[in-house]
Enzyme design. Structure first.
Site, PDB file in Angstrom:
ATOM      1  N   LYS A 154      12.963 -39.879 -15.370  1.00 21.05           N
ATOM      2  CA  LYS A 154      12.174 -40.486 -14.294  1.00 21.05           C
ATOM      3  C   LYS A 154      11.512 -41.787 -14.750  1.00 21.05           C
ATOM      4  CE  LYS A 154       8.769 -39.209 -10.822  1.00 21.05           C
ATOM      5  NZ  LYS A 154       7.957 -38.092 -10.276  1.00 21.05           N
ATOM      6  N   PHE A 158       8.261 -28.951 -16.590  1.00 24.47           N
ATOM      7  CA  PHE A 158       8.603 -28.440 -15.265  1.00 24.47           C
ATOM      8  C   PHE A 158       9.943 -29.039 -14.820  1.00 24.47           C
ATOM      9  CE2 PHE A 158       8.384 -28.893 -10.572  1.00 24.47           C
ATOM     10  CZ  PHE A 158       8.481 -27.543 -10.269  1.00 24.47           C
ATOM     11  N   GLN A 159      10.870 -28.179 -14.425  1.00 20.73           N
ATOM     12  CA  GLN A 159      12.202 -28.565 -13.964  1.00 20.73           C
ATOM     13  C   GLN A 159      13.004 -29.339 -15.010  1.00 20.73           C
ATOM     14  OE1 GLN A 159      11.769 -30.253  -9.966  1.00 20.73           O
ATOM     15  NE2 GLN A 159      11.916 -28.172  -9.174  1.00 20.73           N
ATOM     16  N   MET A 161      41.358 -11.500  -0.468  1.00 25.10           N
ATOM     17  CA  MET A 161      42.254 -11.580  -1.621  1.00 25.10           C
ATOM     18  C   MET A 161      41.889 -10.534  -2.675  1.00 25.10           C
ATOM     19  SD  MET A 161      44.927 -12.864  -2.770  1.00 25.10           S
ATOM     20  CE  MET A 161      45.474 -14.501  -2.297  1.00 25.10           C
ATOM     21  N   GLU A 167      22.775 -28.555  -3.301  1.00 23.25           N
ATOM     22  CA  GLU A 167      23.409 -29.565  -4.159  1.00 23.25           C
ATOM     23  C   GLU A 167      24.868 -29.242  -4.469  1.00 23.25           C
ATOM     24  OE1 GLU A 167      20.438 -28.228  -4.681  1.00 23.25           O
ATOM     25  OE2 GLU A 167      18.960 -29.830  -5.031  1.00 23.25           O
TER      26      GLU A 167
END
Ligand SMILES: Cc1ncc(C[n+]2csc(CCOP(=O)(O)OP(=O)(O)O)c2C)c(N)n1
Length: 561
Positions: free
Chosen positions: A164, A114-115, A468, A52
């Site tokens: 949802k 959950f999540q 760097m 993502e």
């Protein structure tokens, strides 16, 4: 005529209404209703990324290249948190990204479902606006508002979190009847300082024009050029201002700041008036602000009033659109030349101190890419030494042809952002140039490019180090190379595993042919350039130092304090 639609279907309609063409995303439980509805809207092309973070960077790259909002989509919990670095990157560089996340159903919120993560809470400090859609009746307004907020005024990212069950709620939908919220930008102060700015510019003996990302965002290219040409004032482009002004133009000086050219920084230190357009005096530009431009009266032109006086004292503030205000300035200033001042600056120019062992100098590689890829190529760089070489050693003539993560300095940006740039300008070649460290942060996106037929060309400047950071260790930590040597896979074999062409270039004589072959490939291709391991970027202003004190060669090894 109205129809009964789910929240997810309404969201698709709204994205169409906003003229979204492409979305970068990744599905999961809490965003499944949206993914179920998506195929009913063939105008929305979805690009399945492999992480993502890449979706957010791709949306950002799309936004920077097109000037229109870029959209990314993720599920709740880990999907949403994976977006965070990309959202923060967009926020720091004022890029209009709209992030859409699924959330657990409303009845589960606050129960460690959950999540479940509070992504609105997490992203509040790194967005312009971050909201939950609490009910389907709010969906249209909140989505329209998100697009308006992302693009109006100073652009930036917005997050919309949609539970949802709201995606599954039904509503009678009568199309786009509900008007777009006015979203008028907050009252802008009138440019009171215009007269004073003109007076300062007319009377200045050593004036400079500093140009930042705001010029690109406002499309003020012609106006800045007209102002420079009418007055002969030399033009400095910041890292994010690169490609706002043609580099071959006789008035172009170069990049300022930590890795800016000596004559550019010296000119700043000598200047009596600096007109800064669309930039925010980042500490990488100013060095220690106490010693920045000690003789200059600063005219700061910016859309965002909160930038004025934030980092440096400002003599005159011009708050408003860079295009309009620069056009006004160009009308009002007296025509003149700055020949004596320009000659003074020329005399400050130093021969480049860099010496590279072997013939794989960054300048040679970049010249090869430029020569073969031709004008119109967009270069998207990652973060590190190569980013500075790409900024300084490639001559950008085309508007908005250089894209990089300036404010956040996000390694792993180049490859996914370049994907987004391709979708914004499908007819123009795009190169993602990364170090071996940053490339390994998002190289999984090769798979996305293969699946979607994205012809981005990837260059890796492989020095076997997190270059760097190694340079800082060499200069400031007595050469203790702690955690900076970095192993890489065989990139040619990696390319092969993904089914794309890959080339390794070890000698300057091979550069152009490898680049030409990569370009001839219809899809993505990869070229690894083996460069000198301990090459450094010069000059360098030490962190916290003043622009007057550049390091121009490696210090003798000394024990770390
Ligand atoms: C996500 C992230 N982690 C760490 C850093 C700190 N950092 C800045 S430059 C750099 C080294 C980059 O190495 P590489 O990608 O090989 O490029 P090079 O400097 O060698 O060109 C690191 C670790 C960063 N900017 N971004």
């Amino acid at each position: 005529m109205s129809e009964v639609l789910s929240g997810a279907q309404v969201l698709c309609r709204l994205l169409e209404e906003q003229r979204v063409e492409v979305l970068f995303g990744y599905p999961g439980g809490a965003i499944m209703p949206f993914y179920h509805a998506l195929p009913e809207t063939p105008g929305l092309r979805h690009i399945l990324v492999r992480h993502e973070q890449a979706a957010a960077h791709a949306a950002d790259g799309y936004a920077r290249a097109s000037g229109r909002p870029g959209v990314c989509v993720a599920t709740s919990g880990p999907g949403a948190t994976n977006l965070v670095t990309g959202i923060a990157t967009a926020q720091m560089d004022s890029s209009p990204v709209v992030a859409i996340t699924g959330q657990v159903p409303r009845g589960m919120i606050g129960r460690d479902a959950f999540q479940e993560t509070d992504v609105v809470g997490i992203t509040l400090p790194i967005t312009k606006h971050s909201v939950v859609v609490d009910d389907i009746t709010e969906l249209a307004d909140k989505v329209r508002e998100a697009f308006a907020v992302a693009t109006e005024g100073r652009p930036g990212p917005v997050l919309i979190d949609i539970p949802k069950d709201v995606q599954n709620q039904k509503i009678e939908w009568a199309g786009g009847a509900a008007g777009r919220p006015a979203g008028a930008p907050a009252g802008r102060r009138p440019p009171e300082g215009l007269g004073e700015a003109v007076r300062l510019l007319d009377e200045a003996r050593r004036p400079l024009l500093m140009v930042g990302h705001g010029v690109i965002l406002a499309g003020a290219y012609a106006e800045v050029r007209a102002l420079a040409e009418k007055t002969g004032i030399p033009v400095i482009t910041t890292l994010l201002g690169i490609s706002a002004f043609p580099e071959s133009h006789p008035l172009h000086l170069g990049m300022p700041g930590m890795h800016g050219e000596v004559h550019v920084n010296r000119a700043i230190q000598q200047a009596d008036v600096i007109l800064a357009i669309g930039l925010r005096f980042d500490d990488r530009v100013t060095g220690n602000t106490a010693g920045f431009a000690p003789q200059a009266r600063i005219i700061h032109l910016d859309l965002d009033p909160t930038e004025i006086g934030k980092n440096v004292p400002v003599a005159v503030a011009l708050v408003g659109d860079a295009r309009q205000l620069t056009a006004r300035l160009a009308e009002l200033v007296a025509p003149r030349h700055c020949d004596a001042w320009r000659a003074e600056i020329r005399a400050m120019t130093r021969e480049r101190q860099e010496t590279f062992r072997g013939d794989m100098a960054p300048a040679t590689i970049l010249a090869g890419i430029r020569e073969v890829s031709g004008p119109g190529t967009t270069i998207v760089s990652d973060v590190g030494q190569h980013q500075m070489w790409v900024a300084k050693l490639f001559s950008y003539e085309e508007r908005n042809s250089h894209i990089t993560s300036g404010g956040l300095g996000t390694m792993g940006f180049a490859v996914p952002a370049a994907m987004g740039v391709h979708f914004a300008r499908p007819d123009r070649p795009v190169w993602a140039i990364s170090g071996d460290g940053g490339f390994q942060m998002n190289m999984q996106e090769i798979a996305t490019m293969v699946q979607e037929g994205v012809p981005v060309k990837m260059a890796i400047f492989n020095n076997g180090y997190l270059g760097m950071v190694r340079q800082w260790q060499q200069f400031f930590h007595g050469r203790r190379y702690s955690a900076t040597p970095i192993w890489s896979p065989d990139y040619v074999k990696l390319a092969e595993a993904y089914g794309i062409a890959g080339y390794r270039v070890e000698r300057a004589g091979q550069v152009e042919e490898a680049v030409a072959r990569a370009i001839r490939e219809p899809g993505p291709a990869l070229v690894e350039f083996l460069i000198e391991q301990e090459a450094n970027v010069y000059p360098m202003i030490p962190p916290g130092g003043s622009l007057s004190e550049p390091i121009e060669s490696a210090p003798a090894a000394a024990p770390a304090s």
